[in-house]
Design a protein around this motif. Sequence first.
Motif, PDB file in Angstrom:
ATOM      1  N   VAL A   1      68.222  34.557  60.264  1.00  0.00           N
ATOM      2  CA  VAL A   1      68.561  35.979  60.247  1.00  0.00           C
ATOM      3  C   VAL A   1      69.538  36.286  59.121  1.00  0.00           C
ATOM      4  O   VAL A   1      69.430  37.311  58.436  1.00  0.00           O
ATOM      5  CB  VAL A   1      69.152  36.403  61.613  1.00  0.00           C
ATOM      6  CG1 VAL A   1      69.754  37.811  61.524  1.00  0.00           C
ATOM      7  CG2 VAL A   1      68.079  36.363  62.693  1.00  0.00           C
ATOM      8  N   GLN A   2      70.492  35.389  58.893  1.00  0.00           N
ATOM      9  CA  GLN A   2      71.552  35.645  57.913  1.00  0.00           C
ATOM     10  C   GLN A   2      71.227  35.130  56.516  1.00  0.00           C
ATOM     11  O   GLN A   2      72.031  35.284  55.598  1.00  0.00           O
ATOM     12  CB  GLN A   2      72.848  34.989  58.388  1.00  0.00           C
ATOM     13  CG  GLN A   2      73.418  35.602  59.656  1.00  0.00           C
ATOM     14  CD  GLN A   2      74.733  34.962  60.056  1.00  0.00           C
ATOM     15  OE1 GLN A   2      74.919  33.762  59.904  1.00  0.00           O
ATOM     16  NE2 GLN A   2      75.643  35.767  60.562  1.00  0.00           N
TER      17      GLN A   2
ATOM     18  N   ASN B   1      68.175  53.425  67.845  1.00  0.00           N
ATOM     19  CA  ASN B   1      69.156  52.493  67.295  1.00  0.00           C
ATOM     20  C   ASN B   1      69.167  51.186  68.081  1.00  0.00           C
ATOM     21  O   ASN B   1      68.985  51.181  69.303  1.00  0.00           O
ATOM     22  CB  ASN B   1      70.562  53.107  67.327  1.00  0.00           C
ATOM     23  CG  ASN B   1      70.686  54.292  66.401  1.00  0.00           C
ATOM     24  OD1 ASN B   1      70.118  54.299  65.313  1.00  0.00           O
ATOM     25  ND2 ASN B   1      71.408  55.315  66.822  1.00  0.00           N
ATOM     26  N   ASP B   2      69.405  50.104  67.376  1.00  0.00           N
ATOM     27  CA  ASP B   2      69.453  48.789  68.014  1.00  0.00           C
ATOM     28  C   ASP B   2      70.293  47.875  67.131  1.00  0.00           C
ATOM     29  O   ASP B   2      70.837  48.305  66.106  1.00  0.00           O
ATOM     30  CB  ASP B   2      68.047  48.225  68.189  1.00  0.00           C
ATOM     31  CG  ASP B   2      67.948  47.205  69.320  1.00  0.00           C
ATOM     32  OD1 ASP B   2      68.995  46.698  69.759  1.00  0.00           O
ATOM     33  OD2 ASP B   2      66.824  46.913  69.761  1.00  0.00           O
ATOM     34  N   SER B   3      70.408  46.615  67.508  1.00  0.00           N
ATOM     35  CA  SER B   3      71.124  45.642  66.673  1.00  0.00           C
ATOM     36  C   SER B   3      70.655  44.242  67.018  1.00  0.00           C
ATOM     37  O   SER B   3      70.064  44.004  68.072  1.00  0.00           O
ATOM     38  CB  SER B   3      72.638  45.747  66.875  1.00  0.00           C
ATOM     39  OG  SER B   3      73.001  45.361  68.194  1.00  0.00           O
ATOM     40  N   ILE B   4      70.924  43.318  66.104  1.00  0.00           N
ATOM     41  CA  ILE B   4      70.640  41.901  66.316  1.00  0.00           C
ATOM     42  C   ILE B   4      71.973  41.181  66.493  1.00  0.00           C
ATOM     43  O   ILE B   4      72.816  41.184  65.589  1.00  0.00           O
ATOM     44  CB  ILE B   4      69.885  41.285  65.117  1.00  0.00           C
ATOM     45  CG1 ILE B   4      68.493  41.904  64.993  1.00  0.00           C
ATOM     46  CG2 ILE B   4      69.775  39.771  65.265  1.00  0.00           C
ATOM     47  CD1 ILE B   4      67.567  41.569  66.126  1.00  0.00           C
ATOM     48  N   ARG B   5      72.180  40.587  67.652  1.00  0.00           N
ATOM     49  CA  ARG B   5      73.412  39.838  67.931  1.00  0.00           C
ATOM     50  C   ARG B   5      73.181  38.379  67.543  1.00  0.00           C
ATOM     51  O   ARG B   5      72.587  37.612  68.287  1.00  0.00           O
ATOM     52  CB  ARG B   5      73.781  39.959  69.407  1.00  0.00           C
ATOM     53  CG  ARG B   5      74.192  41.354  69.841  1.00  0.00           C
ATOM     54  CD  ARG B   5      74.527  41.383  71.321  1.00  0.00           C
ATOM     55  NE  ARG B   5      75.558  40.421  71.658  1.00  0.00           N
ATOM     56  CZ  ARG B   5      75.866  40.091  72.927  1.00  0.00           C
ATOM     57  NH1 ARG B   5      75.203  40.620  73.942  1.00  0.00           N
ATOM     58  NH2 ARG B   5      76.820  39.204  73.157  1.00  0.00           N
ATOM     59  N   VAL B   6      73.681  37.992  66.398  1.00  0.00           N
ATOM     60  CA  VAL B   6      73.431  36.629  65.931  1.00  0.00           C
ATOM     61  C   VAL B   6      74.304  35.609  66.639  1.00  0.00           C
ATOM     62  O   VAL B   6      73.979  34.417  66.670  1.00  0.00           O
ATOM     63  CB  VAL B   6      73.646  36.517  64.403  1.00  0.00           C
ATOM     64  CG1 VAL B   6      72.595  37.329  63.664  1.00  0.00           C
ATOM     65  CG2 VAL B   6      75.045  36.956  63.999  1.00  0.00           C
TER      66      VAL B   6
ATOM     67  N   ASN C   1      52.333  42.488  58.735  1.00  0.00           N
ATOM     68  CA  ASN C   1      53.205  43.403  58.005  1.00  0.00           C
ATOM     69  C   ASN C   1      54.612  42.851  57.783  1.00  0.00           C
ATOM     70  O   ASN C   1      55.558  43.607  57.554  1.00  0.00           O
ATOM     71  CB  ASN C   1      53.260  44.755  58.721  1.00  0.00           C
ATOM     72  CG  ASN C   1      52.015  45.585  58.476  1.00  0.00           C
ATOM     73  OD1 ASN C   1      51.865  46.209  57.426  1.00  0.00           O
ATOM     74  ND2 ASN C   1      51.095  45.567  59.433  1.00  0.00           N
ATOM     75  N   GLY C   2      54.740  41.521  57.833  1.00  0.00           N
ATOM     76  CA  GLY C   2      55.963  40.865  57.408  1.00  0.00           C
ATOM     77  C   GLY C   2      56.978  40.546  58.478  1.00  0.00           C
ATOM     78  O   GLY C   2      58.042  39.990  58.171  1.00  0.00           O
ATOM     79  N   PHE C   3      56.700  40.863  59.729  1.00  0.00           N
ATOM     80  CA  PHE C   3      57.648  40.564  60.799  1.00  0.00           C
ATOM     81  C   PHE C   3      57.613  39.077  61.141  1.00  0.00           C
ATOM     82  O   PHE C   3      56.607  38.400  60.933  1.00  0.00           O
ATOM     83  CB  PHE C   3      57.319  41.386  62.053  1.00  0.00           C
ATOM     84  CG  PHE C   3      57.720  42.833  61.957  1.00  0.00           C
ATOM     85  CD1 PHE C   3      58.804  43.316  62.653  1.00  0.00           C
ATOM     86  CD2 PHE C   3      56.997  43.714  61.163  1.00  0.00           C
ATOM     87  CE1 PHE C   3      59.173  44.646  62.566  1.00  0.00           C
ATOM     88  CE2 PHE C   3      57.351  45.052  61.066  1.00  0.00           C
ATOM     89  CZ  PHE C   3      58.446  45.528  61.773  1.00  0.00           C
ATOM     90  N   LYS C   4      58.741  38.589  61.689  1.00  0.00           N
ATOM     91  CA  LYS C   4      58.851  37.192  62.098  1.00  0.00           C
ATOM     92  C   LYS C   4      59.357  37.142  63.536  1.00  0.00           C
ATOM     93  O   LYS C   4      60.101  38.013  63.978  1.00  0.00           O
ATOM     94  CB  LYS C   4      59.842  36.436  61.194  1.00  0.00           C
ATOM     95  CG  LYS C   4      59.534  36.521  59.703  1.00  0.00           C
ATOM     96  CD  LYS C   4      58.266  35.789  59.324  1.00  0.00           C
ATOM     97  CE  LYS C   4      58.048  35.810  57.820  1.00  0.00           C
ATOM     98  NZ  LYS C   4      56.750  35.175  57.437  1.00  0.00           N
ATOM     99  N   TYR C   5      58.956  36.085  64.239  1.00  0.00           N
ATOM    100  CA  TYR C   5      59.465  35.897  65.592  1.00  0.00           C
ATOM    101  C   TYR C   5      60.966  35.634  65.545  1.00  0.00           C
ATOM    102  O   TYR C   5      61.441  34.835  64.726  1.00  0.00           O
ATOM    103  CB  TYR C   5      58.771  34.723  66.274  1.00  0.00           C
ATOM    104  CG  TYR C   5      57.314  34.976  66.607  1.00  0.00           C
ATOM    105  CD1 TYR C   5      56.956  35.868  67.609  1.00  0.00           C
ATOM    106  CD2 TYR C   5      56.304  34.304  65.921  1.00  0.00           C
ATOM    107  CE1 TYR C   5      55.623  36.092  67.909  1.00  0.00           C
ATOM    108  CE2 TYR C   5      54.967  34.529  66.216  1.00  0.00           C
ATOM    109  CZ  TYR C   5      54.633  35.432  67.217  1.00  0.00           C
ATOM    110  OH  TYR C   5      53.312  35.651  67.505  1.00  0.00           O
ATOM    111  N   LEU C   6      61.714  36.290  66.421  1.00  0.00           N
ATOM    112  CA  LEU C   6      63.150  36.039  66.484  1.00  0.00           C
ATOM    113  C   LEU C   6      63.439  34.690  67.134  1.00  0.00           C
ATOM    114  O   LEU C   6      64.371  33.995  66.755  1.00  0.00           O
ATOM    115  CB  LEU C   6      63.847  37.161  67.263  1.00  0.00           C
ATOM    116  CG  LEU C   6      65.363  37.073  67.378  1.00  0.00           C
ATOM    117  CD1 LEU C   6      66.020  36.998  66.006  1.00  0.00           C
ATOM    118  CD2 LEU C   6      65.916  38.266  68.166  1.00  0.00           C
TER     119      LEU C   6
END
Length: 227
Positions: free
Chosen positions: A103-104, A87-92, A176-181
């Motif tokens: 991200v949003q 489990n993880d999360s993205i703190r915007v 595979n569709g990922f983007k740099y954060l």
Amino acid sequence: MCWKPVLCSKRLKCYKTWDFFLEECTFAVLDEDTIKECDPFSCGHQDLDDFFHNDAPLYNAQLLGKSYCFRSDKKPSDIVCAFTVSNDSIRVNILPNSREKKVQKAIPRAKQMRRYPGVLIGRLGINKEYKHQGIGSDLMTFIKSWFIDAGNKTGCRFLIVDAYNENIPLNYYLKNGFKYLFSTEAQEVEYTGFETRNASKNTFKCILILIDIMPYPNNSRQRLNRQ
């Protein structure tokens, strides 16, 4: 209706998107028993090989990460590929404004939050004997569909990877569709507070990248195994 992979002794039954896995592999938890039953797994990356050999069962036992694998039906001692999730999360709220908007972007304004639930792909490797057959992309397709299925027991909007800062893994995730954060390494240090450098190359060992899996087509709705 919900579904789950049928582990260990039974073949994985899911929508026929991952033909190789469906027709030629069995899905299993990568635990001590699996490791003992199989030949040593090697993806050609020393850190990953060491993790899957030695650390994966310890992470499982301490609930720090769950490792899975696909085993060959023709040669059950072969682990075709393996991966670890947690489990993880993205703190915007700690992101720079431009990154926060990206991200949003696909999230309705009324549902926007300070952080969004995600799953961290902590480790992922393809057996070097099975490379260059499209198995890596098939595995990522499986993981994406697995976490957007209606049977998933927890919310997961993003897949997150703290990827090795090396061409092969970075190109794999980007393909595979990922983007740099973050747009630069300096920006990542500024907003996360972490700076882990590869002393020999003076570059970061890992870079955060992610993918929003909500727009991804949920092919598993047309699955073969309904439970």
